[in-house]
Design a protein around this motif. Structure first.
Motif, short mmCIF file in Angstrom:
data_model
loop_
_atom_site.label_atom_id
_atom_site.label_comp_id
_atom_site.label_asym_id
_atom_site.label_seq_id
_atom_site.Cartn_x
_atom_site.Cartn_y
_atom_site.Cartn_z
N PRO A 35 36.53 -11.80 19.91
CA PRO A 35 36.10 -11.84 18.50
C PRO A 35 34.63 -11.55 18.39
O PRO A 35 33.84 -11.93 19.24
CB PRO A 35 36.42 -13.27 18.08
CG PRO A 35 36.41 -14.07 19.33
CD PRO A 35 36.95 -13.15 20.38
N VAL A 36 34.20 -10.84 17.35
CA VAL A 36 32.79 -10.52 17.09
C VAL A 36 32.21 -11.63 16.25
O VAL A 36 32.67 -11.89 15.14
CB VAL A 36 32.66 -9.16 16.38
CG1 VAL A 36 31.22 -8.87 16.09
CG2 VAL A 36 33.30 -8.06 17.22
N ALA A 37 31.15 -12.27 16.78
CA ALA A 37 30.55 -13.41 16.08
C ALA A 37 29.83 -12.93 14.84
O ALA A 37 29.03 -11.99 14.88
CB ALA A 37 29.57 -14.13 17.01
N ASN A 38 30.09 -13.60 13.75
CA ASN A 38 29.39 -13.37 12.48
C ASN A 38 29.49 -11.94 12.00
O ASN A 38 28.68 -11.48 11.21
CB ASN A 38 27.91 -13.77 12.60
CG ASN A 38 27.77 -15.24 12.97
OD1 ASN A 38 28.57 -16.08 12.53
ND2 ASN A 38 26.76 -15.55 13.78
N GLY A 39 30.38 -11.15 12.55
CA GLY A 39 30.57 -9.77 12.08
C GLY A 39 29.47 -8.83 12.49
O GLY A 39 29.37 -7.73 11.96
N ALA A 40 28.48 -9.16 13.47
CA ALA A 40 27.36 -8.30 13.85
C ALA A 40 27.80 -7.30 14.91
O ALA A 40 28.46 -7.68 15.88
CB ALA A 40 26.22 -9.15 14.38
N ALA A 41 27.36 -5.99 14.78
CA ALA A 41 27.69 -4.95 15.75
C ALA A 41 26.55 -4.80 16.76
O ALA A 41 25.40 -5.07 16.45
CB ALA A 41 27.92 -3.63 15.03
N ALA A 42 26.86 -4.38 17.99
CA ALA A 42 25.84 -4.15 19.02
C ALA A 42 24.92 -3.01 18.58
O ALA A 42 25.40 -2.01 18.04
CB ALA A 42 26.51 -3.81 20.34
N PRO A 43 23.54 -3.12 18.79
CA PRO A 43 22.61 -2.07 18.34
C PRO A 43 22.84 -0.77 19.10
O PRO A 43 23.09 -0.78 20.30
CB PRO A 43 21.23 -2.65 18.64
CG PRO A 43 21.47 -3.66 19.71
CD PRO A 43 22.83 -4.24 19.45
N ALA A 44 22.70 0.36 18.38
CA ALA A 44 22.86 1.68 19.00
C ALA A 44 21.57 2.07 19.72
O ALA A 44 20.47 1.68 19.32
CB ALA A 44 23.20 2.72 17.93
N ALA A 45 21.70 2.87 20.82
CA ALA A 45 20.54 3.32 21.57
C ALA A 45 19.74 4.33 20.75
O ALA A 45 20.31 5.18 20.07
CB ALA A 45 20.99 3.94 22.89
N VAL A 46 18.42 4.24 20.84
CA VAL A 46 17.52 5.14 20.11
C VAL A 46 17.19 6.33 21.00
O VAL A 46 16.80 6.16 22.17
CB VAL A 46 16.24 4.41 19.69
CG1 VAL A 46 15.26 5.39 19.02
CG2 VAL A 46 16.55 3.26 18.77
N ALA A 47 17.34 7.54 20.48
CA ALA A 47 17.02 8.75 21.23
C ALA A 47 15.49 8.92 21.29
O ALA A 47 14.81 8.91 20.26
CB ALA A 47 17.67 9.96 20.58
N VAL A 48 14.94 9.06 22.50
CA VAL A 48 13.50 9.23 22.70
C VAL A 48 13.25 10.31 23.75
O VAL A 48 14.12 10.59 24.58
CB VAL A 48 12.83 7.91 23.15
CG1 VAL A 48 12.91 6.85 22.08
CG2 VAL A 48 13.43 7.40 24.45
N GLU A 49 12.06 10.91 23.68
CA GLU A 49 11.61 11.82 24.74
C GLU A 49 10.76 11.04 25.72
O GLU A 49 10.00 10.15 25.33
CB GLU A 49 10.81 12.97 24.13
CG GLU A 49 11.63 13.86 23.21
CD GLU A 49 10.79 14.94 22.56
OE1 GLU A 49 9.64 15.15 23.02
OE2 GLU A 49 11.28 15.57 21.60
N THR A 50 10.88 11.37 27.01
CA THR A 50 10.20 10.59 28.05
C THR A 50 9.48 11.51 29.03
O THR A 50 9.69 12.73 29.04
CB THR A 50 11.21 9.72 28.83
OG1 THR A 50 12.20 10.58 29.43
CG2 THR A 50 11.89 8.72 27.92
N ALA A 51 8.63 10.91 29.83
CA ALA A 51 7.93 11.61 30.91
C ALA A 51 7.75 10.63 32.06
O ALA A 51 7.72 9.41 31.86
CB ALA A 51 6.58 12.15 30.44
N VAL A 52 7.61 11.17 33.26
CA VAL A 52 7.45 10.35 34.46
C VAL A 52 5.96 10.27 34.81
O VAL A 52 5.25 11.29 34.80
CB VAL A 52 8.24 10.94 35.65
CG1 VAL A 52 8.01 10.12 36.90
CG2 VAL A 52 9.72 11.01 35.31
N VAL A 53 5.48 9.08 35.10
CA VAL A 53 4.09 8.90 35.52
C VAL A 53 3.90 9.57 36.88
O VAL A 53 4.63 9.27 37.84
CB VAL A 53 3.74 7.41 35.62
CG1 VAL A 53 2.28 7.25 36.07
CG2 VAL A 53 3.96 6.73 34.28
N THR A 54 2.94 10.50 36.96
CA THR A 54 2.75 11.32 38.15
C THR A 54 1.36 11.11 38.74
O THR A 54 0.37 11.02 38.01
CB THR A 54 2.94 12.81 37.81
OG1 THR A 54 4.19 12.98 37.12
CG2 THR A 54 2.95 13.66 39.07
#
Length: 357
Positions: A35-54
């Motif tokens: 059962p889903v408590a209080n009717g709340a849905a899991a948050p969706a992932a936010v699309a972001v651009e990334t870079a690797v520390v070099t």
């Protein structure tokens, strides 16, 4: 009829209760579903651009804007008034030190010099004769002293006449290139009037300013590179010649002067140049795109840890071509967010995507 309908309604009500009970039991007992408590849905992932520390090798350099000046520069002005009777150069020509450039009418001063020289010759002859007479005791020592004093007066008169005559001749004080004249033969010029400029451009000076933070790394003799928009395909090498001992309290900067060889004559005084001063190279410098940094005190960024956004404070270093050095806060290999930060909060699920072309 009312009595016969009551058993039927009762049976239908009991059947409905049984159906509802079965449905409720199926929902709560179905495997893999909770059962889903209080009717709340899991948050969706936010699309972001990334870079690797070099970790990179970075040249330690700084840039400035400078202005070229001649090694020696002067505007010739007469010390006395007079009429121009001689012009001894062509516009834009190379002249040598001591070469006559402009001559003023010297008829009267020349006559005064000749008169002074004649008086000097007479005074010298008189003094020599008095020396001979004193040796024969025909005159007193005081008479010899008087003739010696007269001789010195005439010598001074000749020097004075020569000085007056020399002021009517404007000569080049050093080797250089003359500018464009605005005076002609017969012109009457006044004392102090600008006649012609003379520039020594075989070597040039370049004056520029650097931030006070660079003072500890500046040294006389350091090599620097110059670039000019007038010659976009070429660069020129110069050396630091002098460093102003005083910091400008208004701009918090220090004045620096460098010199460069210009015997090829490609550069000219007055040109603006871009100055690049190299202090060496550092290895293992952590660099990321500047877009990852959020302004603040201190500045911060989001990095991706286990698929979620984590906000960290960072300390910044040098900036190079859209990249910025990170002195503390992240390590090589960390993934940082470069676009989409406005949608993030600490702990927000993220989904890295490719950068938009």
């Amino acid at each position: 009829m009312n009595v016969s309908r009551r058993p039927t309604l009762t049976a239908l009500a009991l059947a409905g209760l049984v159906v509802l009970s079965y449905v409720a039991w199926s929902v709560f007992q179905a495997p893999g579903k909770a059962p889903v408590a209080n009717g709340a849905a899991a948050p969706a992932a936010v699309a972001v651009e990334t870079a690797v520390v070099t970790a990179l090798d970075v040249n330690e350099d700084t840039n400035a804007i400078g202005s070229l000046k001649a090694n020696e520069s002067v505007i010739l002005r007469p010390e006395v008034s007079g009429k121009v009777v001689r012009i001894g150069f062509r516009d834009g020509a190379l002249v040598r030190r001591g070469e006559l450039l402009i001559g003023l009418d010297a008829a009267i001063p020349a006559a005064e010099l000749a008169q002074a020289q004649a008086s000097l010759a007479l005074a010298r002859s008189t003094h020599q004769r008095n020396q001979e007479l004193l040796a024969k005791k025909f005159i007193s020592p005081q008479a010899l002293d008087a003739s010696a004093a007269a001789l010195k007066v005439q010598e001074a008169a000749v020097q004075l006449a020569q000085a007056r005559l020399s002021k009517l001749q404007l000569k080049a004080p050093f080797d250089g290139v003359v500018g464009l004249r605005d005076v002609s033969l017969g012109s009457y010029i006044k004392e102090g009037e600008a006649l012609i400029n003379l520039e020594d451009i075989r070597s040039l000076r370049v004056d520029f300013r650097l931030a006070e933070t660079e003072v500890s790394r500046l040294r006389v003799g350091q090599e620097l590179t110059l670039f000019s928009d007038a010659l976009p395909d070429e660069s020129f090498v110069a050396q630091v010649d002098a460093i102003n001992p005083q910091i400008d309290p208004d701009g918090r900067s220090i004045a620096v002067r460098a010199r460069l060889d210009n015997r090829a004559g490609k550069l000219r005084p007055g040109m603006f140049v871009r100055v690049r001063l190299n202090f060496g190279q550092r290895s293992g410098v952590l660099m990321i795109p500047e877009a990852a940094i959020e302004a603040g005190n201190p500045p911060s960024l989001f990095r991706v840890v286990d698929g979620k956004a984590e906000k960290v404070d960072v300390r910044l270093g040098v900036r190079r071509n859209g990249q910025v050095e990170i002195l503390s806060g992240v390590q090589a290999g960390d993934v940082v967010v470069t676009a989409g930060q406005l949608k993030l909060r600490p702990g927000t699920p993220v989904q890295p995507v490719s950068a938009q072309p």
